[in-house]
Design an enzyme around this catalytic site. Structure first.
Site, PDB file in Angstrom:
ATOM      1  N   GLU A 345       0.793  -1.296   0.050  1.00 34.27           N
ATOM      2  CA  GLU A 345      -0.049  -0.010  -0.182  1.00 34.27           C
ATOM      3  C   GLU A 345       0.868   1.236   0.121  1.00 34.27           C
ATOM      4  O   GLU A 345       0.416   2.313   0.819  1.00 34.27           O
ATOM      5  CB  GLU A 345      -1.165   0.023   1.191  1.00 34.27           C
ATOM      6  CG  GLU A 345      -1.883  -1.084   1.001  1.00 34.27           C
ATOM      7  CD  GLU A 345      -2.793  -1.119   2.667  1.00 34.27           C
ATOM      8  OE1 GLU A 345      -3.896  -1.595   2.201  1.00 34.27           O
ATOM      9  OE2 GLU A 345      -2.262  -1.087   3.444  1.00 34.27           O
TER      10      GLU A 345
HETATM   11  C1  TNX Z   1      -4.202  -4.243   4.862  1.00 37.45           C
HETATM   12  S1  TNX Z   1      -2.567  -6.370   4.647  1.00 37.45           S
HETATM   13  C2  TNX Z   1      -3.247  -3.963   5.299  1.00 37.45           C
HETATM   14  C3  TNX Z   1      -3.021  -3.350   6.829  1.00 37.45           C
HETATM   15  C4  TNX Z   1      -4.169  -3.179   7.468  1.00 37.45           C
HETATM   16  C5  TNX Z   1      -5.211  -4.305   7.169  1.00 37.45           C
HETATM   17  C6  TNX Z   1      -6.335  -4.701   7.745  1.00 37.45           C
HETATM   18  C7  TNX Z   1      -1.614  -5.269   4.353  1.00 37.45           C
HETATM   19  C8  TNX Z   1      -0.229  -5.719   3.689  1.00 37.45           C
HETATM   20  N1  TNX Z   1      -1.932  -3.979   4.626  1.00 37.45           N
HETATM   21  O1  TNX Z   1      -2.358  -2.154   6.773  1.00 37.45           O
HETATM   22  O2  TNX Z   1      -3.996  -3.190   8.978  1.00 37.45           O
HETATM   23  O3  TNX Z   1      -5.557  -4.145   5.627  1.00 37.45           O
HETATM   24  O4  TNX Z   1      -7.078  -5.719   7.622  1.00 37.45           O
END
Ligand code: TNX
Length: 536
Positions: A345
């Site tokens: 992300e």
């Molecule tokens: C996605 S999974 C994210 C996290 C959040 C999570 C909540 C991932 C690699 N990144 O930053 O905490 O979803 O479910």
């Protein structure tokens, strides 16, 4: 945050009152399932995770005050001490550890490292129970430890108590040959969104060990908090650690505390994998050091739950000095072979910038002698083959990930639809999130780590890993509610043969039979209506 372990102990005592009776009532001479459909967890057929081969017999062994724990060499002694630590409080027996060959007048529990590993692999074990005692054989201490976890389940639930109980400590007779399907079985814990102290992490490790999970992935840094001391960059913990989602006081692990976690994990054959998320999810670092920001100004403290809007400044030399220092210090503190660098992300960056950044960061990890792991987006940066992708997608259609596997990358499987234990069970359960949908208990069991992604075969899969993000998970009790009863199901998918893990209707009885143990342990589990709990 107050650590809830001490409160738990009190709950254990309260829940014990009815237990001696229940455990002996169910344990002796019962069919695999009692007339009300309740399975007895201490029968060999009802173990979680279910073993490769089981042959039960009528030749039970009952521990007495004369039982000894027999070992033949030093490496087994460590496991013997762990076993004694489990059994002494509830039995009240001395259970001395003796160097064999030796048997007490009432038999022994014997732990032995044997060189014949052909039929059990390095983490596997053989366990035999007859009227003379219990023998556990393995080629490595990790195998003995797995065998000890099995023995623990073969005893009545009251064995889990930490005060003396009056029960008949009978182990069901028979033989087990067992080894894991995947050598890697993991559990992740987000200590950044909410911070969890050392005692809570130790309890978490104990739950992993109980279900034969052997890797703990700690998500140590994110926008809301930096949780690990780094000598060269003291503001990270002086300024970047005192917050969390919702505005709590946060916290961090000193180097000594981190070492304590690592050591505790090692004593349970669990490898710690530290994650320093980069280049996104770096708000806490950006809040601690102005120079890491492109505009040269410290970022504001973040107590919200937005994701994807932070990044290190990729144009600055200091950014690379920073990550190199952090990676080398964390590598130095970590005996295990892996270092996770996140990589999820980073929405503010172009693909090209992200890939360029990873082309710098990944070699730094390798340089430190560690194998890099990243969330599966990292595979898009065309990293060196030893880089592991952690799949957290929601669809079996993931061609880029399949292509990376084809090129030789290994994958850790944490599909958000099944293994994200921060997802709510259903619309009525308050804790957790729902962006990947709800995950009722059967769903966490009803998937195959090696069959999830189209076009990827089992040889590319290291194993499954549960994830527990902590946006609204604040206490050990919250952690337990999300973990139980789903976590033992995923743990079984990681350990047991595929052919034995495809039937929820069979598994649900074995899962339900664990509940008396959790009651004694004081686990705050979700009483899902989809599980046939004892006594219902
Ligand atoms: C996605 S999974 C994210 C996290 C959040 C999570 C909540 C991932 C690699 N990144 O930053 O905490 O979803 O479910």
């Amino acid at each position: 945050m107050p650590d809830s372990t001490t409160f738990k102990r009190r709950r254990v005592l309260q829940s014990l009152a009815g237990f001696g009776a229940l455990s002996t009532g169910l344990g002796v001479g019962m069919a695999k399932q009692s007339s009300n459909g309740t399975a007895d967890s201490s029968e060999m057929e009802n173990l979680v995770p279910t073993p490769v081969d089981v042959k039960s017999s009528k030749a039970d062994y009952t521990l007495t005050e004369n039982t000894v724990i027999e070992v033949r060499d030093g490496e087994a002694t460590e496991v013997a001490e762990y076993l004694a630590g489990l059994l002494r409080p509830s039995t009240g027996y001395e259970l001395p550890i003796v160097e064999g060959p030796s048997t007490g007048p009432d038999g022994s529990i014997s732990l032995r490292l044997a060189s014949d590993s052909s039929a059990i692999q390095s983490q596997g074990y053989r366990l035999q129970v007859n009227s003379d005692g219990v023998q556990i054989r393995a080629s490595e201490p990790a195998g003995l430890f797995a065998g000890v976890q099995t023995l623990r389940q073969l005893l009545p639930p009251a064995i889990e108590a930490d005060t003396e109980q009056s029960a008949e400590w009978t182990v069901s007779g028979g033989r087990i040959r067992d080894y894991p399907r995947f050598t890697y079985r993991g559990a992740h814990l987000d200590v950044a969104r909410h911070f969890f102290g050392v005692e809570t992490v130790k309890q978490y490790i104990d739950y992993l060990a109980q279900y034969k999970v052997n890797h703990l992935h700690l998500h140590l840094t994110d926008d809301q908090g930096w949780r690990i001391e780094i000598d060269g960059w003291p503001n990270l913990t002086d300024e970047g650690a005192d917050s969390e989602v919702g505005g709590g006081s946060g916290g961090y692990y000193t180097k000594e505390e981190y070492a304590e976690i690592v050591q505790y994990a090692q004593s349970r054959f669990v490898t710690v994998i530290p994650e320093i998320d980069m280049p996104g999810h770096t708000g806490a670092a950006l809040e601690s050091y102005a120079e890491l920001n492109c505009d040269g100004e410290k970022r504001q403290e973040d107590t919200g739950t937005n994701v994807g809007d932070t990044s290190l400044c990729l144009d600055k030399e200091v950014t690379y000095e920073f990550i190199e220092d952090v990676i080398s210090e964390v590598a130095e503190m970590t005996p295990g072979p892996y270092l996770h660098i996140g990589g999820d992300e980073a929405h503010t960056l172009s693909d090209e910038d992200y890939n360029d950044f990873m082309s710098c960061a990944i070699p730094m990890v390798i340089e430190q002698g560690k194998r890099p792991i990243g969330w599966h987006q990292i595979l898009g940066a065309d990293p060196p083959e030893q880089t592991i992708g952690q799949f957290w997608g929601t669809s079996s259609d993931a061609p880029e990930v399949a292509a990376a596997a084809e090129e030789g990358h290994e994958l850790i499987m944490s599909p958000a639809t099944d293994a994200y234990l921060d997802m709510k069970y259903n619309e009525d359960t308050e804790l957790g999130l729902d962006w990947a949908g709800y995950t009722p208990v059967p769903d966490a069991y009803d998937w195959d780590p090696a069959g999830y992604i189209d076009g990827v075969d089992e040889s590319s899969i290291m194993g499954p890993e549960t994830a527990l993000w902590s946006e609204n998970i604040r206490t050990l009790s919250d952690i337990e509610f999300m973990l139980f009863p789903r976590f033992p199901g995923v743990a079984e998918l990681g350990w047991s043969p595929e052919a034995k893990t495809d039937d929820w209707d069979e598994f649900k009885h074995r899962l339900a039979a664990q509940a008396p143990r959790w009651n004694v342990q004081g686990v705050n589990y979700y009483q899902s209506p989809q599980v046939p709990w004892p006594g219902e």
